[in-house]
Scaffold this motif. Structure first.
Motif, PDB file in Angstrom:
ATOM      1  N   UNK A  86      13.188  65.344   5.222  1.00 23.13           N
ATOM      2  CA  UNK A  86      13.235  65.377   6.685  1.00 23.13           C
ATOM      3  C   UNK A  86      12.218  64.393   7.237  1.00 23.13           C
ATOM      4  N   UNK A  87      12.661  63.573   8.181  1.00 23.95           N
ATOM      5  CA  UNK A  87      11.824  62.504   8.726  1.00 23.95           C
ATOM      6  C   UNK A  87      11.449  62.854  10.165  1.00 23.95           C
ATOM      7  N   UNK A  88      10.168  63.130  10.391  1.00 26.29           N
ATOM      8  CA  UNK A  88       9.685  63.640  11.669  1.00 26.29           C
ATOM      9  C   UNK A  88       8.966  62.536  12.441  1.00 26.29           C
TER      10      UNK A  88
ATOM     11  N   UNK B 290      17.811  63.039  -8.073  1.00 31.24           N
ATOM     12  CA  UNK B 290      16.577  62.477  -8.563  1.00 31.24           C
ATOM     13  C   UNK B 290      16.078  61.302  -7.763  1.00 31.24           C
ATOM     14  N   UNK B 291      16.858  60.814  -6.788  1.00 32.51           N
ATOM     15  CA  UNK B 291      16.431  59.688  -5.964  1.00 32.51           C
ATOM     16  C   UNK B 291      15.572  60.177  -4.808  1.00 32.51           C
ATOM     17  N   UNK B 292      14.511  59.469  -4.455  1.00 35.02           N
ATOM     18  CA  UNK B 292      13.748  59.850  -3.265  1.00 35.02           C
ATOM     19  C   UNK B 292      14.596  59.647  -2.024  1.00 35.02           C
ATOM     20  N   UNK B 293      14.492  60.527  -1.031  1.00 34.99           N
ATOM     21  CA  UNK B 293      15.282  60.370   0.191  1.00 34.99           C
ATOM     22  C   UNK B 293      14.886  59.099   0.930  1.00 34.99           C
ATOM     23  N   UNK B 294      15.875  58.432   1.511  1.00 33.67           N
ATOM     24  CA  UNK B 294      15.641  57.180   2.203  1.00 33.67           C
ATOM     25  C   UNK B 294      15.224  57.434   3.645  1.00 33.67           C
ATOM     26  N   UNK B 295      14.197  56.757   4.142  1.00 35.75           N
ATOM     27  CA  UNK B 295      13.850  56.876   5.564  1.00 35.75           C
ATOM     28  C   UNK B 295      14.918  56.201   6.409  1.00 35.75           C
ATOM     29  N   UNK B 296      14.949  56.489   7.707  1.00 34.21           N
ATOM     30  CA  UNK B 296      15.872  55.764   8.584  1.00 34.21           C
ATOM     31  C   UNK B 296      15.581  54.269   8.548  1.00 34.21           C
ATOM     32  N   UNK B 297      16.609  53.484   8.799  1.00 29.30           N
ATOM     33  CA  UNK B 297      16.461  52.045   8.820  1.00 29.30           C
ATOM     34  C   UNK B 297      17.648  51.405   9.518  1.00 29.30           C
ATOM     35  N   UNK B 298      17.687  50.098   9.508  1.00 29.46           N
ATOM     36  CA  UNK B 298      18.817  49.378  10.084  1.00 29.46           C
ATOM     37  C   UNK B 298      20.114  49.898   9.448  1.00 29.46           C
ATOM     38  N   UNK B 299      21.142  50.053  10.247  1.00 23.46           N
ATOM     39  CA  UNK B 299      22.447  50.589   9.836  1.00 23.46           C
ATOM     40  C   UNK B 299      22.449  52.100   9.665  1.00 23.46           C
ATOM     41  N   UNK B 300      21.358  52.779  10.010  1.00 24.90           N
ATOM     42  CA  UNK B 300      21.381  54.237  10.015  1.00 24.90           C
ATOM     43  C   UNK B 300      22.456  54.739  10.975  1.00 24.90           C
ATOM     44  N   UNK B 301      23.251  55.673  10.509  1.00 30.84           N
ATOM     45  CA  UNK B 301      24.300  56.279  11.331  1.00 30.84           C
ATOM     46  C   UNK B 301      23.997  57.759  11.483  1.00 30.84           C
ATOM     47  N   UNK B 302      23.887  58.214  12.720  1.00 28.57           N
ATOM     48  CA  UNK B 302      23.683  59.639  12.972  1.00 28.57           C
ATOM     49  C   UNK B 302      24.978  60.247  13.487  1.00 28.57           C
ATOM     50  N   UNK B 303      25.033  61.570  13.449  1.00 32.39           N
ATOM     51  CA  UNK B 303      26.276  62.277  13.761  1.00 32.39           C
ATOM     52  C   UNK B 303      26.630  62.174  15.244  1.00 32.39           C
ATOM     53  N   UNK B 304      27.916  62.024  15.521  1.00 32.15           N
ATOM     54  CA  UNK B 304      28.447  62.144  16.881  1.00 32.15           C
ATOM     55  C   UNK B 304      29.113  63.507  16.953  1.00 32.15           C
ATOM     56  N   UNK B 305      28.444  64.474  17.546  1.00 41.43           N
ATOM     57  CA  UNK B 305      28.893  65.863  17.481  1.00 41.43           C
ATOM     58  C   UNK B 305      30.030  66.148  18.455  1.00 41.43           C
TER      59      UNK B 305
END
Length: 331
Positions: A189-191, A31-46
């Motif tokens: 999804x943030x484009x 029920x929470x709105x998805x959070x946009x990217x911001x400071x401390x965003x961590x993306x995957x290291x594949x």
């Protein structure tokens, strides 16, 4: 691509899918709105990155191994191209990234890079024809909706807008990118579309191009904003100022900045310039306009056959070693 009855029907279908995606996102996110990217965003290291592959092949303790191993550990966006990830496998690739992202408590970050006449025949020439591109981006969108819990970040077609005036194809680019936003868009999804960089197009011209794409997109939320400095080397402070300048001409759009290779700034070259260094890690900055910085261009991958480099996108040990010389100490 000119608007046609076929394109309109695609917009209708993708719009319906987007409604389903909104409902799915609300359920999965409690029920929470998805959070946009911001400071401390961590993306995957594949683990399937070219850096990881290079590290596995290089002799342990060698400069090649140490540089590649360091880079393989850094959260970095994954580039999706139709050459490496065609329509019948791109969904599986994204599903694998989503599995890795969940294990790392990270977010997916992908670069979609396959539009018709990509790079205007330059070092990264290629891409799909118009109909195949729509099909490919729809497959990407469906896979990202299946991974909605990772709140994906999409960098859509770097260089496509900033190059368009020079290539003389602004209307075609705007239509193609607008349709891609519709195919990929979802509530979680943030484009970010192409925003060039601070030493390319003036802010007013760049803002006008971005606004045209945002208007062309029929998906409800449209784009989050634009990405600057992708695959380039401009200092972060210059890019932050440029992002604010561009955003001031737009209505509520935000930016992300590529800091993967800007640790030594720019020497004015864009294709494998010597003497460059990796920049600050992703998720270290953020303000009311700049959501954050990310590593978007994977350090160690060539820009093209220039300054001694291999073909665009190929791994280049010498570049990896040079870029990491201040952060990696080899035995």
């Amino acid at each position: 691509m000119p608007t046609s009855r076929r394109t309109v029907s695609i917009f209708a279908v993708t719009g319906a899918v987007a409604v389903v995606a909104v409902v799915t996102a609300v359920v999965l996110l409690g029920g929470r709105p998805p959070e946009p990217p911001g400071r401390d965003t961590k993306i995957v290291a594949s683990a399937s990155s070219k850096a990881a592959d290079a590290a596995s092949r290089a002799p342990a303790g060698s400069a090649e191994h140490d540089a590649a191993h360091y880079l393989s550990d850094q959260p970095t966006a994954v580039w999706l191209t139709p050459e490496a990830d065609p329509v019948d496998v791109v969904g599986e690739r994204i599903a694998q990234l989503a599995t890795e992202a969940r294990a790392q408590s990270a977010r997916i970050a992908v670069v979609v890079y396959g539009l018709p006449e990509r790079d205007c025949g330059g070092q990264s020439a290629g891409g799909l024809d118009a109909d195949a591109y729509v099909e490919w981006t729809q497959a990407i969108g469906q896979a990202l909706r299946d991974a909605t819990d990772t709140s994906p970040i999409v960098i859509l077609e770097p260089d496509s807008l900033a190059l368009a005036p020079e290539c003389g194809n602004v209307p075609e680019r705007v239509a193609q990118l607008g349709a891609a936003v519709d195919a990929i868009g979802a509530e979680s999804t943030w484009i970010y579309v192409d925003g060039g960089h601070s030493d390319w197009l003036p802010a007013d011209e760049m803002a006008d191009l971005i606004e045209q794409v945002d208007r062309a997109a029929h998906y409800g939320r449209g784009i989050r904003g634009f990405a600057t400095n992708v695959s380039n080397f401009m200092p972060t402070s210059d890019e932050v100022a440029y992002a604010h300048d561009v955003a001031a001409r737009l209505d509520g759009l935000h930016a992300v900045i590529d800091t993967s290779r800007n640790g030594a700034g720019s020497n004015g070259e864009w294709c494998n310039p010597p003497g460059r260094l990796v920049g600050e890690p992703g998720g270290t900055i953020g303000d009311s306009v700049v959501d954050t910085n990310l590593w978007i261009k994977p350090p160690g991958e060539s820009d093209g056959e220039c300054n001694g480099g291999p073909a665009a996108g190929r791994w280049w040990d010498e570049a990896a070693i040079e870029l990491t010389q201040d952060v990696v100490v080899s035995d």
